[in-house]
Design an enzyme around this catalytic site. Structure first.
Site, PDB file in Angstrom:
ATOM      1  N   GLU A 166      27.952  24.770  26.162  1.00  0.00           N
ATOM      2  CA  GLU A 166      27.500  25.345  25.094  1.00  0.00           C
ATOM      3  C   GLU A 166      27.594  25.182  23.906  1.00  0.00           C
ATOM      4  O   GLU A 166      27.616  26.240  23.219  1.00  0.00           O
ATOM      5  CB  GLU A 166      28.858  26.199  25.327  1.00  0.00           C
ATOM      6  CG  GLU A 166      28.626  26.828  26.759  1.00  0.00           C
ATOM      7  CD  GLU A 166      29.178  27.604  27.701  1.00  0.00           C
ATOM      8  OE1 GLU A 166      30.035  28.541  26.659  1.00  0.00           O
ATOM      9  OE2 GLU A 166      29.280  27.934  28.705  1.00  0.00           O
ATOM     10  N   ASN A 208      27.095  20.229  29.832  1.00  0.00           N
ATOM     11  CA  ASN A 208      27.187  21.336  30.355  1.00  0.00           C
ATOM     12  C   ASN A 208      26.820  23.045  29.691  1.00  0.00           C
ATOM     13  O   ASN A 208      27.517  23.072  28.127  1.00  0.00           O
ATOM     14  CB  ASN A 208      28.634  22.021  30.501  1.00  0.00           C
ATOM     15  CG  ASN A 208      28.173  22.841  31.965  1.00  0.00           C
ATOM     16  OD1 ASN A 208      27.874  22.982  32.574  1.00  0.00           O
ATOM     17  ND2 ASN A 208      29.138  23.530  31.989  1.00  0.00           N
TER      18      ASN A 208
HETATM   19  O1  G3I Z   1      44.872  35.477  33.137  1.00  0.00           O
HETATM   20  C1  G3I Z   1      44.760  36.725  32.840  1.00  0.00           C
HETATM   21  C2  G3I Z   1      45.433  37.706  33.588  1.00  0.00           C
HETATM   22  O2  G3I Z   1      47.166  37.492  33.141  1.00  0.00           O
HETATM   23  C3  G3I Z   1      44.942  39.498  32.703  1.00  0.00           C
HETATM   24  O3  G3I Z   1      45.771  39.902  33.239  1.00  0.00           O
HETATM   25  C4  G3I Z   1      43.716  39.638  32.489  1.00  0.00           C
HETATM   26  C5  G3I Z   1      43.042  40.510  32.612  1.00  0.00           C
HETATM   27  O4  G3I Z   1      43.177  40.939  31.363  1.00  0.00           O
HETATM   28  O5  G3I Z   1      42.923  38.549  32.708  1.00  0.00           O
HETATM   29  C6  G3I Z   1      42.840  37.377  32.928  1.00  0.00           C
HETATM   30  O6  G3I Z   1      42.538  36.046  32.040  1.00  0.00           O
HETATM   31  C7  G3I Z   1      41.078  35.973  32.337  1.00  0.00           C
HETATM   32  C8  G3I Z   1      40.667  35.315  32.313  1.00  0.00           C
HETATM   33  O7  G3I Z   1      39.075  34.521  33.004  1.00  0.00           O
HETATM   34  C9  G3I Z   1      40.998  34.430  34.169  1.00  0.00           C
HETATM   35  O8  G3I Z   1      40.612  36.038  34.983  1.00  0.00           O
HETATM   36  C10 G3I Z   1      40.390  36.470  30.823  1.00  0.00           C
HETATM   37  O9  G3I Z   1      40.592  37.427  30.018  1.00  0.00           O
HETATM   38  C11 G3I Z   1      38.824  36.168  30.978  1.00  0.00           C
HETATM   39  O10 G3I Z   1      38.458  36.264  29.348  1.00  0.00           O
HETATM   40  C12 G3I Z   1      38.270  34.783  31.757  1.00  0.00           C
HETATM   41  O11 G3I Z   1      37.321  35.004  31.863  1.00  0.00           O
HETATM   42  C13 G3I Z   1      36.954  33.581  32.594  1.00  0.00           C
HETATM   43  C14 G3I Z   1      35.510  33.235  30.973  1.00  0.00           C
HETATM   44  O12 G3I Z   1      34.689  31.684  31.030  1.00  0.00           O
HETATM   45  C15 G3I Z   1      35.963  33.028  29.433  1.00  0.00           C
HETATM   46  O13 G3I Z   1      35.204  32.541  29.844  1.00  0.00           O
HETATM   47  C16 G3I Z   1      36.182  33.414  33.945  1.00  0.00           C
HETATM   48  O14 G3I Z   1      36.950  33.507  34.802  1.00  0.00           O
HETATM   49  C17 G3I Z   1      35.317  32.699  33.882  1.00  0.00           C
HETATM   50  O15 G3I Z   1      34.812  32.417  35.009  1.00  0.00           O
HETATM   51  C18 G3I Z   1      34.507  31.769  32.884  1.00  0.00           C
HETATM   52  O16 G3I Z   1      33.728  30.984  33.487  1.00  0.00           O
HETATM   53  C19 G3I Z   1      32.753  30.538  32.383  1.00  0.00           C
HETATM   54  C20 G3I Z   1      32.505  29.161  32.328  1.00  0.00           C
HETATM   55  O17 G3I Z   1      33.948  28.534  31.984  1.00  0.00           O
HETATM   56  C21 G3I Z   1      31.488  28.769  30.896  1.00  0.00           C
HETATM   57  N1  G3I Z   1      30.205  29.379  31.576  1.00  0.00           N
HETATM   58  C22 G3I Z   1      30.241  30.749  31.557  1.00  0.00           C
HETATM   59  C23 G3I Z   1      31.515  30.994  32.824  1.00  0.00           C
HETATM   60  C24 G3I Z   1      30.833  32.481  33.304  1.00  0.00           C
HETATM   61  O18 G3I Z   1      31.908  33.027  32.173  1.00  0.00           O
END
Ligand code: G3I
Length: 439
Positions: A166, A208
Site C-alpha cells: 500500500e 501488494n
Molecule cells: O489483537 C487485538 C485484540 O487483542 C483486541 O481485543 C481487539 C479489539 O480491540 O483488537 C485486536 O487487534 C485487531 C486486529 O485486527 C486483530 O483482530 C486490531 O485492532 C485491528 O486493527 C486489526 O485489523 C486488521 C487490519 O488489517 C489492520 O490494518 C484486520 O484484522 C486485517 O484483516 C486487516 O488486513 C488488511 C491487510 O493487512 C492489508 N490490506 C487491507 C486489509 C483489510 O484492512
C-alpha cells in the site's frame, strides 16, 4: 518448504467434456471415476486443475476452533497470516523479534500440506510505536533490518512475500502515499525488495495494494509504472498482489481482466491476494465468478486468496463478503467460485465488453514512445485508448486509429488483433489506458 507451485498449466482437455458426457462415462463403467473426482470438489482441488492455488487469510487465534480449521483445511492450499507477520507483531520492540503467532500459522500450514504467503514486510500501517517515532536514515536502516530479519527467519518457508504494502495514494494523483517510510527517500521500495531477495532468494517478491483493480485508475497506472521501472532496471520483483476488496463503492471493475493481463505482460505473476466482495445471493455470486474467470483467463494469474474463511471472520463482517456464512455453510458465492474454477459458469469475464485489451510499453525515445496493444476474446473489436494529458498520436500500425489526443479509437484493419501506436510525450511519460468493446 520448497516452492512447488508452478505456472498455471492449460486446463486438461477432459475438463471441456460436458457434465452429461462425463456422467455417461462414469455410469458406463466407472473408468472415469477418478477423473470425475479430480474435477475439483473443493476450492483448492478445482484451482489445482489449472495449476493455481486457492488460499485464505488465517488468524492464529482461531486455529484452536475446529469449525474454522475444518473448512480452512478442506478448501484452501495457501495461507496468509492476517496480522501475525506484520511489523507490530514481529518486532514489537526494536531488535526484539516475536515470531510466536506467525510460526503457529506456518506450522499449521506445513503440517496440513499448505503453502504460505508472507504479509507484510514494509508498510506504513501497523507499525510498532518505536518505528512510528523514527525517521530518516535511522528509520531506513530499521526498516531494512526488519525486512532482513523476518525474511531470514522464514527463509525457505514462504511461497510469496508481500514485501511492500500500500505505498501509493488513492485518488487521481498517482503519487506515492506520504508516510514516514516514503520520507526516507523514493528508493525505499526498491531497497526493501533488494533486502528481501538477499534474505530469501527463493520466495517470490510481490508489491501488494488495494484500489489497483481498475485499469483506468491513476493508482493502478502508478503501480504499473513502478513494476515496469523495476523490471527495466533489474530491481527484483516477481509478482503484483491485487488485494481486490470490493463493495458497492468499489465494485469489480469491467476492465479487471485487462488490469491482470497488463501487469502479467510486464513479466510478473499476478496474485489476487485479499479477495472479498460485500453482498449476498446471486449478485455476490456473480461477482465472485467474474473475478475467478478474469484470473483464469490470464496464465500468469497464478492464484487467488480470500481474506478470511467465514463472513464472521472478516474485517468487514457486516458486509458478509466471504464464501462461507457464520455457521460455516457454503454460500451461493462459494458455488459460483467453485464452478468457475472448474471451468464452468456462464457469462464473460468482462461482462458487457466481450473482449479484453492488454497494453504494454515498447520502444522509447526522448520525445515519444511506442505502445503495443493486444486484443483477445473477439476478432471484431473497438478499442478506446485514453492518452495522458498533453500526449498526441504520431503513428499507428496494424489497426485503423482515429483521433490525435484525448480518446483515440482503434478498429481492425485486417491485420489481426495486435496493433500499436506511437505517442508524443509532450512532457507526459505515463502510459495510456485502453478498454475494449465488441461493436
Ligand atoms: O489483537 C487485538 C485484540 O487483542 C483486541 O481485543 C481487539 C479489539 O480491540 O483488537 C485486536 O487487534 C485487531 C486486529 O485486527 C486483530 O483482530 C486490531 O485492532 C485491528 O486493527 C486489526 O485489523 C486488521 C487490519 O488489517 C489492520 O490494518 C484486520 O484484522 C486485517 O484483516 C486487516 O488486513 C488488511 C491487510 O493487512 C492489508 N490490506 C487491507 C486489509 C483489510 O484492512
Amino acid at each position: 518448504m520448497t516452492r512447488t507451485l508452478t505456472s498455471p498449466r492449460p486446463r486438461r482437455r477432459l475438463r471441456a467434456i460436458s457434465l452429461a458426457t462425463l456422467t455417461a462415462v462414469v455410469l458406463a463403467g466407472g473408468v472415469a471415476a477418478t477423473t470425475a473426482q479430480a474435477a475439483g470438489s473443493t476450492l483448492q482441488a478445482a484451482a489445482a486443475e489449472s495449476g493455481r492455488y486457492f488460499g485464505t487469510a488465517i488468524a492464529a487465534n482461531k486455529l484452536s476452533e475446529s469449525a474454522y480449521t475444518t473448512i480452512a483445511n478442506r478448501e484452501f492450499n495457501m495461507v496468509t497470516a492476517e496480522n501475525e507477520m506484520k511489523i507490530d507483531a514481529t518486532e514489537p520492540n526494536q531488535n526484539q523479534f516475536n515470531y510466536t503467532n506467525g510460526d503457529r500459522i506456518v506450522s499449521w500450514a506445513r503440517s496440513n500440506g499448505k503453502q504460505v504467503r508472507g504479509h507484510t514486510l514494509a508498510w506504513h500501517s501497523q507499525q510498532p510505536g518505536w518505528m512510528q517515532n523514527m525517521s530518516g536514515s535511522a528509520l531506513r536502516s530499521a526498516m531494512l533490518n526488519h525486512v532482513t530479519q523476518v525474511a531470514t527467519h522464514y527463509r525457505g518457508q514462504i511461497h510469496s512475500w508481500d514485501v511492500v504494502n500500500e505505498a501509493f495514494q488513492d485518488g487521481s494523483s498517482g503519487a506515492r502515499r506520504d508516510s514516514n517510510l516514503q520520507r526516507t527517500g523514493n528508493d525505499w521500495i526498491e531497497a526493501a525488495f533488494r533486502a528481501a531477495r538477499a534474505a530469501d532468494p527463493n520466495a517470490k517478491l510481490c508489491y501488494n495494494d488495494y484500489n489497483t483493480d481498475d485499469w483506468s485508475h491513476a493508482k493502478t497506472q502508478a503501480v504499473y509504472n513502478l513494476v515496469r521501472d523495476f523490471k527495466a532496471r533489474g530491481v527484483p520483483i516477481d509478482c503484483v498482489g491485487l488485494q481486490s476488496h470490493f463493495n458497492a463503492q468499489s465494485p469489480v471493475p469491467s476492465n479487471y481482466q485487462t488490469t491482470i493481463s497488463s501487469f502479467a505482460a510486464l513479466g510478473v505473476d499476478v496474485q489476487i491476494t485479499e479477495l472479498d466482495i460485500e453482498g449476498s445471493g446471486t449478485a455476490q455470486a456473480d461477482n465472485y465468478r467474474r473475478v475467478v474467470q478474469a484470473c483464469l483467463a490470464v496464465s500468469r494469474c497464478t492464484g487467488i486468496s480470500v481474506w478470511g474463511v467465514r463472513d464472521t471472520d472478516s474485517w468487514r463482517a457486516s458486509g458478509t463478503p466471504l464464501l462461507f456464512d457464520g455457521s460455516g455453510n457454503k454460500k451461493a458465492a462459494y458455488t459460483s467460485t467453485l464452478n468457475a474454477l472448474n471451468g464452468g459458469g456462464t457469462g464473460n469475464p468482462d461482462p458487457g465488453t466481450g473482449c479484453t485489451v492488454t497494453v504494454s510499453r515498447a520502444n522509447e525515445w526522448s520525445d515519444r514512445f511506442n505502445v503495443s496493444l493486444a486484443v483477445s476474446g473477439s476478432s471484431t473489436w473497438r478499442v478506446s485508448i485514453q492518452t495522458q494529458g498533453g500526449q498526441t498520436l504520431q503513428n499507428s500500425w496494424n489497426a485503423t486509429v482515429s483521433g490525435t489526443s484525448g480518446t483515440l479509437t482503434a478498429t481492425p484493419n485486417g491485420s489481426g488483433n495486435n496493433f500499436g501506436i506511437t505517442l508524443y510525450k509532450n512532457g507526459n511519460n505515463n502510459n495510456p489506458t485502453a478498454t475494449c468493446t465488441v461493436p
